[in-house]
Design a protein around this motif. Structure first.
Motif, short mmCIF file in Angstrom:
data_model
loop_
_atom_site.label_atom_id
_atom_site.label_comp_id
_atom_site.label_asym_id
_atom_site.label_seq_id
_atom_site.Cartn_x
_atom_site.Cartn_y
_atom_site.Cartn_z
N GLY A 54 37.49 38.26 37.54
CA GLY A 54 38.59 37.31 37.59
C GLY A 54 39.01 36.83 36.21
N ILE A 55 38.04 36.54 35.36
CA ILE A 55 38.36 36.08 34.00
C ILE A 55 39.07 37.18 33.21
CG2 ILE A 55 37.34 35.34 31.81
CD1 ILE A 55 35.14 33.98 33.45
N VAL A 56 38.61 38.42 33.37
CA VAL A 56 39.24 39.54 32.66
C VAL A 56 40.66 39.75 33.15
CG1 VAL A 56 39.10 42.02 32.26
CG2 VAL A 56 37.04 40.65 32.12
N PHE A 57 40.90 39.64 34.44
CA PHE A 57 42.26 39.76 34.98
C PHE A 57 43.16 38.66 34.43
CE2 PHE A 57 40.91 42.40 38.80
CZ PHE A 57 41.62 43.50 38.38
N ILE A 58 42.64 37.45 34.34
CA ILE A 58 43.45 36.34 33.82
C ILE A 58 43.80 36.58 32.35
CG2 ILE A 58 43.40 33.88 33.27
CD1 ILE A 58 41.72 33.47 35.79
N LEU A 59 42.84 37.04 31.57
CA LEU A 59 43.11 37.34 30.16
C LEU A 59 44.14 38.46 30.02
CD1 LEU A 59 39.52 37.13 28.62
CD2 LEU A 59 41.36 35.45 28.43
N SER A 60 44.05 39.47 30.89
CA SER A 60 45.02 40.56 30.86
C SER A 60 46.43 40.03 31.15
CB SER A 60 44.63 41.62 31.88
OG SER A 60 45.61 42.64 31.96
N SER A 72 51.85 38.05 36.29
CA SER A 72 51.68 37.05 37.35
C SER A 72 50.69 37.54 38.40
CB SER A 72 53.03 36.73 37.99
OG SER A 72 53.94 36.24 37.02
N LEU A 73 50.80 38.82 38.78
CA LEU A 73 49.87 39.36 39.77
C LEU A 73 48.44 39.37 39.25
CD1 LEU A 73 51.92 42.38 41.20
CD2 LEU A 73 51.53 40.17 42.26
N CYS A 74 48.26 39.73 37.99
CA CYS A 74 46.91 39.74 37.41
C CYS A 74 46.32 38.33 37.37
CB CYS A 74 46.94 40.34 36.01
SG CYS A 74 47.16 42.13 35.97
N ILE A 75 47.12 37.35 37.00
CA ILE A 75 46.61 35.98 36.92
C ILE A 75 46.24 35.47 38.31
CG2 ILE A 75 47.25 33.61 36.37
CD1 ILE A 75 48.91 34.73 34.06
N ILE A 76 47.11 35.71 39.29
CA ILE A 76 46.82 35.26 40.66
C ILE A 76 45.58 35.96 41.21
CG2 ILE A 76 47.70 35.15 43.02
CD1 ILE A 76 50.51 34.93 41.82
N GLY A 77 45.49 37.28 41.01
CA GLY A 77 44.31 38.00 41.46
C GLY A 77 43.04 37.54 40.77
N GLY A 78 43.12 37.23 39.47
CA GLY A 78 41.95 36.72 38.76
C GLY A 78 41.51 35.36 39.27
N VAL A 79 42.45 34.48 39.57
CA VAL A 79 42.10 33.16 40.11
C VAL A 79 41.43 33.31 41.47
CG1 VAL A 79 43.06 31.00 40.95
CG2 VAL A 79 43.88 31.95 38.80
N ILE A 80 41.94 34.21 42.30
CA ILE A 80 41.33 34.43 43.62
C ILE A 80 39.90 34.95 43.47
CG2 ILE A 80 41.47 35.84 45.70
CD1 ILE A 80 44.49 35.68 45.50
N PHE A 81 39.67 35.85 42.52
CA PHE A 81 38.32 36.36 42.31
C PHE A 81 37.39 35.26 41.81
CE2 PHE A 81 39.31 40.90 42.69
CZ PHE A 81 38.10 41.35 43.17
N CYS A 82 37.87 34.38 40.97
CA CYS A 82 37.02 33.29 40.48
C CYS A 82 36.64 32.34 41.61
CB CYS A 82 37.74 32.54 39.37
SG CYS A 82 37.90 33.46 37.82
N PHE A 83 37.58 32.06 42.51
CA PHE A 83 37.29 31.16 43.62
C PHE A 83 36.50 31.85 44.73
CE2 PHE A 83 40.67 28.56 41.78
CZ PHE A 83 40.11 27.29 41.91
#
Length: 229
Positions: A119-125, A168-179
């Motif tokens: 999730g963190i890597v997706f958010i950074l991407s 936007s999709l990467c950030i949303i997917g990363g947040v979902i993975f973190c939660f």
């Protein structure tokens, strides 16, 4: 199997694909409608090539031959988009290892840590892509609304919108993975132990114990009766 992780994986991988498409696209900026109507030619510019076409349908693309003559903001956008694509690739791999439905990754605690890392890597991407596209768009809009800028003016190309959507999709997917870590903690894997053999043995011991009690009590009763007789 966690639905949140599946949704995060779909969004993250979809955003990664959009980032790849935006990075290799040549439509980061296009000539304005007013100039194209007069000259009947269109010019597309990307991070790696410059393309030109006319009303007859012929197109010609020319790559940037040297890095040192490319403007600084283009080089910065190149670096940011390459970083975004690389992070999205590793984020997709980490996401596969961190999902519950896969057999790799270790225990539930290890999978939760891997999912959080994905999730963190997706958010950074997504942040890298958002920064690169916004930097490029800011340069285009600044030149377009500058009355002292006399060179060719451009408009926002389709690649910028694809890059923003992928970010936007990467950030949303990363947040979902973190939660999804909280979901892993709430629904741990249950371990079941087979106690059938012990129950049978316990019943047998109880049965034999009762027979022993019965055998020990009967002789005493018979002995008492014979004694009195």
């Amino acid at each position: 199997m966690s639905r949140a992780q599946i949704l995060g994986l779909v969004l993250g991988v979809g955003g990664f694909g959009a980032l790849v498409a935006a990075t290799v696209s040549n439509e980061w900026k296009v000539t304005t409608r007013a100039s194209s109507v007069i000259t009947a030619t269109w010019v597309y510019q990307g991070l790696w090539m410059n393309c030109a076409g006319n009303a007859l349908g012929s197109f010609h693309c020319r790559p940037h031959f040297t890095i040192f003559k490319v403007e600084g903001y283009i080089q910065a956008c190149r670096g940011l988009m390459i970083a975004a694509v690389s992070l999205g690739f590793f984020g997709s791999i980490f996401a596969l290892f961190g999902m519950k439905c896969t057999k790799v990754g270790g225990s539930d605690k290890a999978k939760a840590k891997i999912a959080c890392l994905a999730g963190i890597v997706f958010i950074l991407s997504g942040l890298c892509s958002m920064t690169g596209c916004s930097l490029y768009a800011n340069k285009i809009t600044t030149e377009f609304f500058d009355p002292l800028f006399v060179e060719q003016k451009y408009e926002l190309g389709a690649a910028l919108f694809i890059g923003w959507a992928g970010a936007s999709l990467c950030i949303i997917g990363g947040v979902i993975f973190c939660f999804s870590i909280s979901d892993n903690n709430k629904t741990p894997r249950m371990g079941y132990a087979y106690n059938g053999a012990t129950s049978v043995m316990s019943s047998r011991t109880k049965y034999h114990g009762r027979e022993g009690d019965f055998k020990t009590t009967n002789p005493s009763k018979q002995f008492d009766k014979n004694a009195y007789v």
